[in-house]
Design a protein around this motif. Structure first.
Motif, PDB file in Angstrom:
ATOM      1  N   GLY A  52       0.839  -1.194   0.000  1.00 21.21           N
ATOM      2  CA  GLY A  52       0.000   0.000   0.000  1.00 21.21           C
ATOM      3  C   GLY A  52       0.871   1.240   0.000  1.00 21.21           C
ATOM      4  O   GLY A  52       1.447   1.608   1.032  1.00 21.21           O
ATOM      5  N   ASP A 105      -0.499   4.081  -1.203  1.00 20.50           N
ATOM      6  CA  ASP A 105      -1.638   4.881  -1.663  1.00 20.50           C
ATOM      7  C   ASP A 105      -1.939   6.075  -0.787  1.00 20.50           C
ATOM      8  O   ASP A 105      -3.080   6.532  -0.697  1.00 20.50           O
ATOM      9  CB  ASP A 105      -2.880   3.997  -1.838  1.00 20.50           C
ATOM     10  CG  ASP A 105      -3.176   3.098  -0.646  1.00 20.50           C
ATOM     11  OD1 ASP A 105      -2.280   2.883   0.189  1.00 20.50           O
ATOM     12  OD2 ASP A 105      -4.304   2.592  -0.545  1.00 20.50           O
ATOM     13  N   SER A 113      -4.915   6.091   2.727  1.00 18.15           N
ATOM     14  CA  SER A 113      -4.752   4.722   2.234  1.00 18.15           C
ATOM     15  C   SER A 113      -5.925   3.781   2.506  1.00 18.15           C
ATOM     16  O   SER A 113      -6.321   3.558   3.659  1.00 18.15           O
ATOM     17  CB  SER A 113      -3.485   4.118   2.841  1.00 18.15           C
ATOM     18  OG  SER A 113      -3.370   2.748   2.546  1.00 18.15           O
ATOM     19  N   ARG A 173      -4.368   0.540   4.045  1.00 17.55           N
ATOM     20  CA  ARG A 173      -4.184   0.640   5.492  1.00 17.55           C
ATOM     21  C   ARG A 173      -5.485   0.340   6.232  1.00 17.55           C
ATOM     22  O   ARG A 173      -5.483  -0.394   7.236  1.00 17.55           O
ATOM     23  CB  ARG A 173      -3.680   2.033   5.878  1.00 17.55           C
ATOM     24  CG  ARG A 173      -3.383   2.172   7.371  1.00 17.55           C
ATOM     25  CD  ARG A 173      -2.961   3.569   7.785  1.00 17.55           C
ATOM     26  NE  ARG A 173      -4.033   4.532   7.573  1.00 17.55           N
ATOM     27  CZ  ARG A 173      -3.938   5.596   6.774  1.00 17.55           C
ATOM     28  NH1 ARG A 173      -2.826   5.820   6.098  1.00 17.55           N
ATOM     29  NH2 ARG A 173      -4.948   6.423   6.634  1.00 17.55           N
ATOM     30  N   LEU A 222       2.663  -1.505   4.208  1.00 15.69           N
ATOM     31  CA  LEU A 222       2.475  -0.093   3.878  1.00 15.69           C
ATOM     32  C   LEU A 222       3.833   0.587   3.736  1.00 15.69           C
ATOM     33  O   LEU A 222       4.801   0.233   4.421  1.00 15.69           O
ATOM     34  CB  LEU A 222       1.683   0.613   4.970  1.00 15.69           C
ATOM     35  CG  LEU A 222       0.323   0.003   5.341  1.00 15.69           C
ATOM     36  CD1 LEU A 222      -0.254   0.725   6.557  1.00 15.69           C
ATOM     37  CD2 LEU A 222      -0.644   0.069   4.173  1.00 15.69           C
ATOM     38  N   ALA A 273       1.175   6.322   3.518  1.00 17.79           N
ATOM     39  CA  ALA A 273       0.196   5.333   3.955  1.00 17.79           C
ATOM     40  C   ALA A 273       0.572   4.750   5.311  1.00 17.79           C
ATOM     41  O   ALA A 273      -0.291   4.413   6.121  1.00 17.79           O
ATOM     42  CB  ALA A 273       0.073   4.209   2.925  1.00 17.79           C
TER      43      ALA A 273
END
Length: 421
Positions: free
Chosen positions: A162, A164, A168, A171, A298, A302
């Motif tokens: 992740g 993102d 996230s 997450r 992660l 994130a």
């Protein structure tokens, strides 16, 4: 040396920003099969000015990209604090001595979009990029992760990352039920956009304070454009909620808050109406004890967003990607062990850079009354006339990341060469 085919992993990275691409860089050069999915339809090479500091500079240098970063730097020589007439009350120049720590302006200022592009250029030949696609959900067992994508397809991977960002979705999926809210607000909100540059916009970042905890910054990154930042000290529910509203509603919020702020506010608000890029956010940190679960991990914001006020957001992302790749390459046959060591190795550094953000100190730098602004300017004028900020920076032994040393990973020693070399 690249790892052999028996330990090569199939890795899916969710998010094509700085952290995701930096991780893809290291993993691809370690011999892994890397796919990056990005929900935007094209490379998101946009955003405001960012900088590199401390261990982040070391991480870029180990990627072999320091010189290309240097060739894309923004010309920002320092920061001035100005009054309502635009007169500089004090100026703090960047520390370009190569000694000590960076000042308010780093020696390595670069536009986010330029950094994203150069990372993409460094990885596009070795990494499979898929745009306009995201991970909707996933399932995992002891041997694999099954990712279900937004287009209805699915795929199996050894590891899902992740990358993102602050909000996230990955997450949210791995946090244990009942976990505390990972967001730690600092009581400050900001918006930024781009306007046409005029002759008086120089290479010094201007910072202006207005009563009621308001601050405006102007910085220019190329001959045609100027960046405008509105910063607001506020803890209301309205301020926290506005960033999820439609853009026009956000613009109205910032217009209402700053209409009478003075200095060049009218020019900046006029530019906001026609800008093609506008972004509004709350300054937050992401703090969570959970960075991984089985075969999902992660990285970057994130995992540990440090907020813009740490000055280490981009550097933290680069460092985290380097350490995660280093631990994976060190033990690709033992992912649980690799991810646990990633956490224990990186956590002290993250704690250090997050601790540099002190809300009380930030609030002191954004006075609510004119008397406080006048006092701030008086102190700034005195300190700058004595060159105290520059002297302190040059004599400091540590940058914002503290004395924490960037680990050495022999497994990544050949990372600046492509896998075929």
């Amino acid at each position: 040396m690249a790892i052999d085919s028996t330990t090569s992993l199939k890795v899916l990275i969710c998010g094509g920003g700085i952290a995701g691409q930096a991780l893809a860089f290291w993993l691809a050069r370690g011999g892994h099969q890397v796919t990056v999915v990005e929900r935007f339809p094209a490379l998101r090479a946009t955003g405001a000015q960012v900088d590199l500091r401390g261990q982040g500079i070391d991480a870029i240098e180990r990627m072999g990209l320091l010189e290309v970063v240097r060739s894309n730097l923004v010309d920002e020589a320092g920061v001035s604090f100005v009054d309502a007439r635009g007169k500089a009350r004090g100026t703090i120049m960047a520390n370009t001595s190569g000694q000590g720590r960076q000042t308010l302006t780093s020696e390595y200022e670069i536009m986010r979009g330029d950094l994203v592009r150069l990372l993409h250029d460094a990885t596009s030949g070795d990494v499979n990029y898929v745009f306009g696609k995201s991970v909707d959900r996933f399932q995992q067992d002891a041997d694999r992760v099954l990712a279900h994508f937004s287009d209805g397809t699915s795929g199996e991977f050894d590891l899902l990352v992740g990358a993102d960002g602050q909000g996230s979705r990955i997450r949210r999926a791995i946090l244990p039920y009942g976990s505390p809210d990972p967001y730690w607000p600092v009581g400050i909100h900001m918006a930024y956009w781009f306007i046409p540059r005029i002759a008086s916009d120089g290479n010094i970042r201007d910072t202006y304070h207005a009563p009621r905890g308001r601050m405006i910054m102007r910085r220019s990154h190329n001959p045609a454009e100027t960046q405008v930042y509105f910063v607001l000290r506020e803890t209301s529910e309205e301020a926290s909620a506005i960033h999820r509203e439609p853009v026009e509603r956000q613009k109205q919020f910032w217009t209402d808050k700053f209409r009478d702020a003075g200095w060049q506010t009218e020019r900046f608000l006029d530019g906001m109406e026609t800008t093609e890029g506008f972004y509004s956010q709350e300054a937050l940190q992401v703090r969570t004890d959970t960075w991984s679960k089985d075969r999902v991990v992660l990285v970057g914001d994130a995992a540990h967003c440090a907020s813009p006020y740490s000055g280490m957001g981009v550097s933290g992302a680069l460092v985290g990607a380097y350490i995660l790749a280093g631990e994976i390459n060190r033990r690709p046959h033992d992912l649980p062990g690799a991810l646990a060591t990633y956490d224990s190795t990186l956590r002290p550094f993250v704690d250090e850079i997050q601790a540099t953000v002190k809300p009380r100190l930030l609030r002191l730098g954004m006075p609510t009354h004119q008397l406080g602004i006048d006092a701030f300017h008086a102190l700034t004028t005195l300190a700058c006339s004595l060159h105290i900020p520059e002297l302190v920076a040059r004599r400091s032994k540590e940058d914002r990341g503290g004395a924490w040393p960037l680990p050495e990973y022999p497994e990544l020693a050949d990372a600046t060469r492509s896998p075929g070399q």
